[in-house]
Design a protein around this motif. Structure first.
Motif, short mmCIF file in Angstrom:
data_model
loop_
_atom_site.label_atom_id
_atom_site.label_comp_id
_atom_site.label_asym_id
_atom_site.label_seq_id
_atom_site.Cartn_x
_atom_site.Cartn_y
_atom_site.Cartn_z
N GLY A 1 -4.18 9.41 9.11
CA GLY A 1 -4.88 9.94 8.10
C GLY A 1 -6.14 9.06 7.24
O GLY A 1 -6.67 9.52 6.23
N TYR A 2 -5.67 7.79 7.40
CA TYR A 2 -6.22 6.76 6.52
C TYR A 2 -6.24 7.03 4.95
O TYR A 2 -7.31 7.20 4.32
CB TYR A 2 -7.81 6.70 6.81
N HIS A 3 -4.95 7.38 4.48
CA HIS A 3 -4.72 7.65 3.17
C HIS A 3 -4.57 6.54 2.23
O HIS A 3 -4.08 6.70 1.17
CB HIS A 3 -3.45 8.78 3.12
N LYS A 4 -4.66 5.29 2.59
CA LYS A 4 -4.43 4.08 1.89
C LYS A 4 -5.54 3.76 1.29
O LYS A 4 -6.74 3.18 1.78
CB LYS A 4 -3.83 2.84 2.61
N TRP A 5 -5.64 3.87 -0.17
CA TRP A 5 -6.81 3.49 -1.01
C TRP A 5 -6.75 2.25 -1.59
O TRP A 5 -5.61 1.69 -2.24
CB TRP A 5 -6.94 4.49 -2.16
N ILE A 6 -7.68 1.57 -1.60
CA ILE A 6 -7.74 -0.07 -1.76
C ILE A 6 -8.86 -0.53 -2.87
O ILE A 6 -10.00 0.06 -2.46
CB ILE A 6 -7.87 -0.90 -0.55
N LEU B 1 -14.81 7.53 4.80
CA LEU B 1 -14.84 8.62 5.90
C LEU B 1 -15.96 9.70 5.81
O LEU B 1 -16.53 9.82 4.85
CB LEU B 1 -13.34 9.38 5.82
N ALA B 2 -16.37 10.17 6.82
CA ALA B 2 -17.70 11.15 6.90
C ALA B 2 -17.35 12.35 5.82
O ALA B 2 -18.51 12.63 5.25
CB ALA B 2 -17.89 11.66 8.20
N ALA B 3 -16.20 12.75 5.75
CA ALA B 3 -16.09 13.86 4.80
C ALA B 3 -16.61 13.54 3.28
O ALA B 3 -17.16 14.26 2.66
CB ALA B 3 -14.90 14.65 4.90
N GLY B 4 -16.41 12.31 2.99
CA GLY B 4 -16.55 11.76 1.49
C GLY B 4 -15.91 12.31 0.59
O GLY B 4 -16.63 12.31 -0.58
N ALA B 5 -14.58 12.69 0.77
CA ALA B 5 -13.92 13.30 -0.27
C ALA B 5 -13.62 12.14 -1.49
O ALA B 5 -13.41 11.03 -1.15
CB ALA B 5 -12.72 14.00 0.22
N GLU B 6 -13.28 12.59 -2.65
CA GLU B 6 -12.99 11.77 -3.69
C GLU B 6 -11.91 10.77 -3.03
O GLU B 6 -10.74 11.34 -2.50
CB GLU B 6 -12.46 12.37 -5.04
N ASN B 7 -11.71 9.44 -3.43
CA ASN B 7 -11.01 8.55 -2.99
C ASN B 7 -11.03 7.99 -1.61
O ASN B 7 -10.35 7.38 -1.14
CB ASN B 7 -9.53 8.79 -3.22
N TYR B 8 -11.95 8.83 -0.85
CA TYR B 8 -12.13 8.36 0.60
C TYR B 8 -13.47 7.85 0.68
O TYR B 8 -14.01 7.66 1.90
CB TYR B 8 -11.81 9.55 1.53
N LEU C 1 0.75 -1.19 -0.14
CA LEU C 1 -0.19 -0.05 0.03
C LEU C 1 1.05 1.22 0.07
O LEU C 1 2.05 1.37 0.51
CB LEU C 1 -0.93 -0.10 1.27
N ILE C 2 0.46 2.25 -0.71
CA ILE C 2 0.95 3.42 -0.88
C ILE C 2 0.20 4.85 -0.82
O ILE C 2 -1.04 4.57 -1.04
CB ILE C 2 1.69 3.57 -2.10
N GLU C 3 0.29 5.54 0.23
CA GLU C 3 -0.54 6.51 0.62
C GLU C 3 -0.99 7.38 -0.60
O GLU C 3 0.02 7.59 -1.42
CB GLU C 3 0.25 7.56 1.69
N LYS C 4 -2.14 7.69 -0.60
CA LYS C 4 -2.87 8.36 -1.62
C LYS C 4 -2.71 7.89 -3.06
O LYS C 4 -2.41 8.53 -4.16
CB LYS C 4 -2.59 10.07 -1.79
N GLN C 5 -2.68 6.62 -3.25
CA GLN C 5 -2.62 6.04 -4.57
C GLN C 5 -3.22 4.53 -4.42
O GLN C 5 -3.22 3.90 -3.55
CB GLN C 5 -1.06 5.61 -4.76
#
Length: 720
Positions: free
Chosen positions: A456-461, A517-524, A427-431
Motif C-alpha cells: 500500500g506504500y504507506h511509508k511517508w518520508i 500516488l495517482a490518487a494524490g491523497a494527503e501524505n501520498y 520507517l513506520i506506516e502512516k507516519q
C-alpha cells in the motif's frame, strides 16, 4: 606316557581353537563400527576419578575428552564444533568445552543442535568467542535450538539468526528450559555470556526467544549476560534478552543495547513475562524500541498471570533504562517500584549512572563501567584484552544513525553508508519520518532495495540531503526500482551521482519509481526540489531520470538530470523522459518547473520519448521553464518523439526550450521539427535556442542556486 602326552596335547589345542573361535564370533556379533558415535562413548566414564587418561575425543571428533563433567569434549576448530551433533545421546548430559575461538564463517547455515529438546548439553565457552555464526530458515533458529542444559562463559559475536516463518529465534536458544531433564542435572541456564549481530523471527529475543517451564521444578535463568543484537519480531513478542518468560524462569544482572522492532509486544529486556517469572537488576540501554502503545515498555512490554494452570504473578523490579532511549509507538513513564502487571519501564537514568550501576553488580562484571566504547563488559572479556574488537559494541551508542529521533525537529542524521541502509528499519506506516544527510554517501557495493515498495506504500518520508551527494546507487530489485520506490513525501537538496538502475518492469527512476500516488491523497503526494541525477537507467514502460511516474498532485522543481534513460519495452508502448517517464496525475494538477535534462533518451522498442517527459496520460499538468538539452532523443516513430514531451494531453506549457543541436531519431533515421510554444500535434517540441542562451536562461531562474559548471552546463552552486 607317550599316549597320555598326546592326549593332553590334543585337548590343549582344541581348547585354544575353541577360545579363538568364540572370540571371533563375539567380535563379529558386536556390530562395532569405528565411525559410530555411540561406539566412541565409553559407557562408564561418568566418574570423578582422574586416572590420567585425557580421553580420545570420541575417536578423533574432538581434541580430547569423554564428554563427561570432568573430561568434557574439547573443541579447537570449526570442524570440531560441527561434530557436536555426532555425539549427543537422548536423555544423557554431554559436556563440551571450547579451547579456542571459533570462526564459523565457513558454515553457511547451522542446524540447531537440539531441535526437539530431548538432547542435554553442557557447553562451557571457557572465555572464548564463537564468531560469524549463521542460522536461517530453521525452527527455533539459534545455536542450541532448545537449550536443555547449560551455556556459560562464551561470546557469540556477529551472529545472524532468522527463523522459519512461524517459529522463534535467538542467538543462543530458540527456547530455554522446555523438555529439560527432571533429575539432578541443571537445565536451561545461561550465564556469563554475550551476543551481538541480528535476530529475526515470528517471536524473537537477543539471547533466546522463549524460556521457562522446565521439568522437575528447576529454575531456568539468564544471568550476568548482555546483548547488543538487533532484534526484529515479525508477528509476536520481541525482547532485548528474551521474548517470553514462563513458569520458573528468571533474568537478572543483564543489559541490552540493540534496536528492537516488534508488532505485538516489545521490551528492552523481556517482552512478555508471565506465570511468576522474575526480572531483577537489569538495564535496558537500547538505542531505539519500536512497538505498539499498549504492549511495549523499556524493560518489559506486558506482564501477566499467564495461561490457565500455570497462573502466577510475575515480578519486575530494580531495573533501569537509558533516559535518551527513542521509544517509537509508545511513551514510557518511570516505574520506581515492583510491577506485576502491565508495562514496566524501570527508572530512566543517564549514561554515567547506568555505567556505574552495572560496574557495581560485582563479579563477574569488570568494575569499570565504560570500558568498551562507553559500555560495561565481563571480567573474562577484559582478561582477553581484545574486547574493543569483539565486544559487540562497535555500533553503539549511536545506533542506526549518527543522531536524531526521526521527528521534524530532530531528524535522523545519516553520516555513512550503514546509516542509509538503516533507513528502512526506521520507517513506520502512516507516519512521516524525517532524515537528513550530514556527509556525502558512497553506496558502492550495496544492492539497494527501494524504501517504500510494497503493502500500500504507506511509508511517508521527508528527506533533506543538505547539499550532499549519494554516489553509486545500484538498484536491481523491487517493484518500482529507485532510491525511494514510491515517494510519499519530499526529497530535496541532494544529488545522485553515477546511479545504475535496471528493471524489467514499469515505473523506474533514480530518485523514485513513482513520485506520489495517482490518487494524490494527503501524505501520498510526492515532491522533489533542488535535486540532480546522473548515471544509467534502463526500464520497461515508464522510465525517467528523476522518476518513472509523476502521480497525483505532486511536483518536481529546480532539478536537472544528465542520466542516460532507456525504455526497453518491445511493444511500442515505451515512455522515456529526461525528468519523468509518464504523468498519471489527477484533477488537482501537478507540475514540473525550472528543470532541464542533458542525457540521451530512447525507447528502443518504440513508444513516446521526450527530453522532459515521455508521455502525459492522465490529470492536469503545468510544465514551466523547462529545457531539453539532450544530445539525442530516439524512438521508432517520429510522431512519438518530442523535444519537450513525447505524448501530450491536458497540459499547460510556459517558457519551454530545446537545444538547437539536439538530434531526433526514428530508428536510425534522423528528422527535424519546427519550433512551437504550444503543442500542434501529439508531441511538444518547444523553441530551439543556442547553448549560451539556454545557459543564461537557467541561471536566471535563480542566480542564488545556479551557476555555470566546468562542463558548460548549469549546475547547483553546491553540486559536486
Amino acid at each position: 606316557m607317550k599316549n597320555n602326552f598326546y592326549y593332553i596335547s590334543v585337548i590343549s589345542v582344541m581348547r585354544c581353537w575353541t577360545i579363538l573361535l568364540m572370540a571371533i564370533v563375539s567380535f563379529s556379533c558386536s556390530d562395532f563400527n569405528p565411525m559410530d558415535s555411540y561406539s566412541r562413548i565409553p559407557p562408564d566414564r561418568n566418574t570423578d576419578i582422574d586416572d590420567g587418561d585425557e580421553g580420545d575425543g570420541a575417536g578423533g571428533l574432538f581434541e580430547k575428552g569423554y564428554g563427561t563433567v570432568n573430561k568434557p569434549y574439547l573443541i579447537m576448530d570449526v570442524m570440531q564444533i560441527q561434530n557436536m551433533s555426532e555425539v549427543l545421546v537422548k536423555g544423557k548430559m554431554i559436556y563440551f568445552q571450547l579451547g579456542a575461538d571459533i570462526d564459523m564463517k565457513s558454515v553457511s547455515n547451522w542446524d540447531p543442535l537440539n531441535p526437539d529438546g530431548d538432547l542435554y548439553i553442557h557447553f562451557d565457552g571457557n572465555n572464548h568467542i564463537v564468531k560469524n555464526f549463521t542460522c536461517t530458515d530453521k525452527s527455533y533458529a539459534s545455536f542450541f535450538g532448545i537449550l536443555a542444559g547449560v551455556c556459560k562463559n562464551v561470546g557469540f559475536y556477529n551472529a545472524h539468526i532468522e527463523s522459519a516463518v512461524n517459529s522463534g529465534a535467538g542467538v543462543i536458544g530458540g527456547y530455554i528450559g522446555v523438555k529439560a531433564p527432571n533429575a539432578v542435572e541443571k537445565t536451561g541456564q545461561v550465564e556469563n555470556c554475550y551476543v551481538s549481530g541480528s535476530v529475526k523471527g515470528k517471536y524473537a529475543g537477543g539471547i533466546a526467544s522463549r524460556m521457562g517451564r522446565p521439568y522437575g521444578g528447576q529454575i531456568c535463568y539468564i544471568k550476568n549476560c548482555y546483548s547488543t543484537a538487533e532484534v526484529i519480531s515479525t508477528g509476536d513478542e520481541c525482547g532485548g534478552i528474551v521474548g517470553s518468560m514462563y513458569e520458573n524462569s528468571e533474568v537478572s544482572y543483564c543489559y541490552s543495547t540493540g534496536v528492537l522492532i516488534g508488532a505485538n509486544s516489545v521490551g528492552g529486556i523481556a517482552a512478555l513475562p508471565s506465570e511468576g517469572a522474575k526480572i531483577t537488576a537489569c538495564v535496558a540501554w537500547n538505542w531505539k524500541i519500536t512497538g505498539p502503545a499498549a504492549r511495549s515498555g523499556r524493560i518489559s512490554g506486558m506482564l501477566s498471570q499467564g495461561e490457565s494452570g500455570h497462573q502466577a504473578a510475575p515480578v519486575a523490579s530494580e531495573c533501569y533504562a537509558w533516559e535518551d532511549m527513542i521509544c517509537s509507538g509508545f511513551t514510557p513513564e518511570d516505574n520506581a517500584g515492583s510491577i506485576s502487571t502491565g508495562q514496566y519501564n524501570g527508572v530512566g537514568e543517564n549514561t554515567q549512572n547506568l555505567q556505574n550501576s552495572i560496574a557495581n553488580w560485582g563479579t563477574p562484571w569488570y568494575n569499570v563501567g565504560n570500558i568498551d566504547m562507553g559500555f560495561p563488559i565481563l571480567e573474562w572479556q577484559f582478561d582477553r584484552e581484545d574486547y574493543a574488537n569483539y565486544g559487540g559494541h562497535d555500533n553503539e551508542p549511536e545506533g542506526d544513525f549518527a543522531n536524531g529521533d526521526g521527528t521534524q525537529n530532530n531528524p535522523y542524521v545519516i553520516a555513512n553508508a550503514t546509516h542509509i541502509q538503516n533507513m528502512s528499519k526506521a520507517l513506520i506506516e502512516k507516519q512521516t519520518i524525517y532524515f537528513v544527510l550530514s556527509a556525502d554517501i558512497d553506496m558502492q557495493g550495496i544492492s539497494w532495495q527501494p524504501l517504500n515498495d510494497a503493502n500500500g506504500y504507506h511509508k511517508w518520508i521527508n528527506f533533506d540531503g543538505r547539499n550532499h551527494v549519494i554516489k553509486n546507487l545500484t538498484c536491481e530489485s523491487g517493484t518500482y526500482r529507485s532510491f525511494f520506490g514510491v515517494l510519499c513525501g519530499e526529497c530535496r537538496n541532494v544529488g545522485f551521482v553515477d546511479a545504475n538502475v535496471f528493471s524489467p518492469d514499469t515505473g523506474i527512476g533514480i530518485i523514485a519509481g513513482y513520485v506520489g500516488l495517482a490518487a494524490g491523497a494527503e501524505n501520498y503526494t510526492g515532491k522533489v526540489t533542488n535535486c540532480y541525477t546522473s548515471g544509467v537507467l534502463k526500464g520497461s514502460g515508464a522510465a525517467g531520470g528523476i522518476g518513472g511516474v509523476l502521480g497525483g498532485s505532486g511536483y518536481i522543481k529546480n532539478c536537472y538530470s544528465s542520466a542516460t534513460v532507456i525504455d526497453q519495452i518491445t511493444n511500442n508502448t515505451g515512455k522515456a523522459g529526461g525528468i519523468i517517464g509518464r504523468v498519471n496525475g489527477n484533477a488537482n494538477g501537478s507540475s514540473i518547473e525550472n528543470c532541464y535534462t542533458s542525457g540521451d533518451i530512447s525507447a528502443i522498442g518504440g513508444g513516446n520519448v521526450g527530453g522532459i517527459i515521455g508521455k502525459v496520460d492522465n490529470g492536469k499538468l503545468v510544465v514551466k521553464n523547462c529545457i531539453a538539452w539532450n544530445s539525442t532523443l530516439t524512438s521508432t516513430d517520429k510522431t512519438k518523439v518530442g523535444r519537450i514531451v513525447g505524448g501530450t494531453a491536458n497540459t499547460t506549457y510556459e517558457n519551454c526550450y530545446a537545444h538547437e543541436g539536439i538530434i531526433l531519431k526514428a530508428g536510425e533515421t534522423t528528422f527535424t521539427v519546427s519550433d512551437e510554444t504550444s503543442p500542434s500535434g501529439s508531441s511538444f517540441q518547444g523553441v530551439a535556442k543556442s547553448a549560451n542562451e539556454l545557459k543564461g536562461t537557467v541561471i536566471n531562474w535563480d542566480s542564488s542556486l545556479w551557476k555555470e559548471g566546468s562542463n558548460g552546463y548549469p549546475v547547483f552552486k553546491w553540486s559536486k
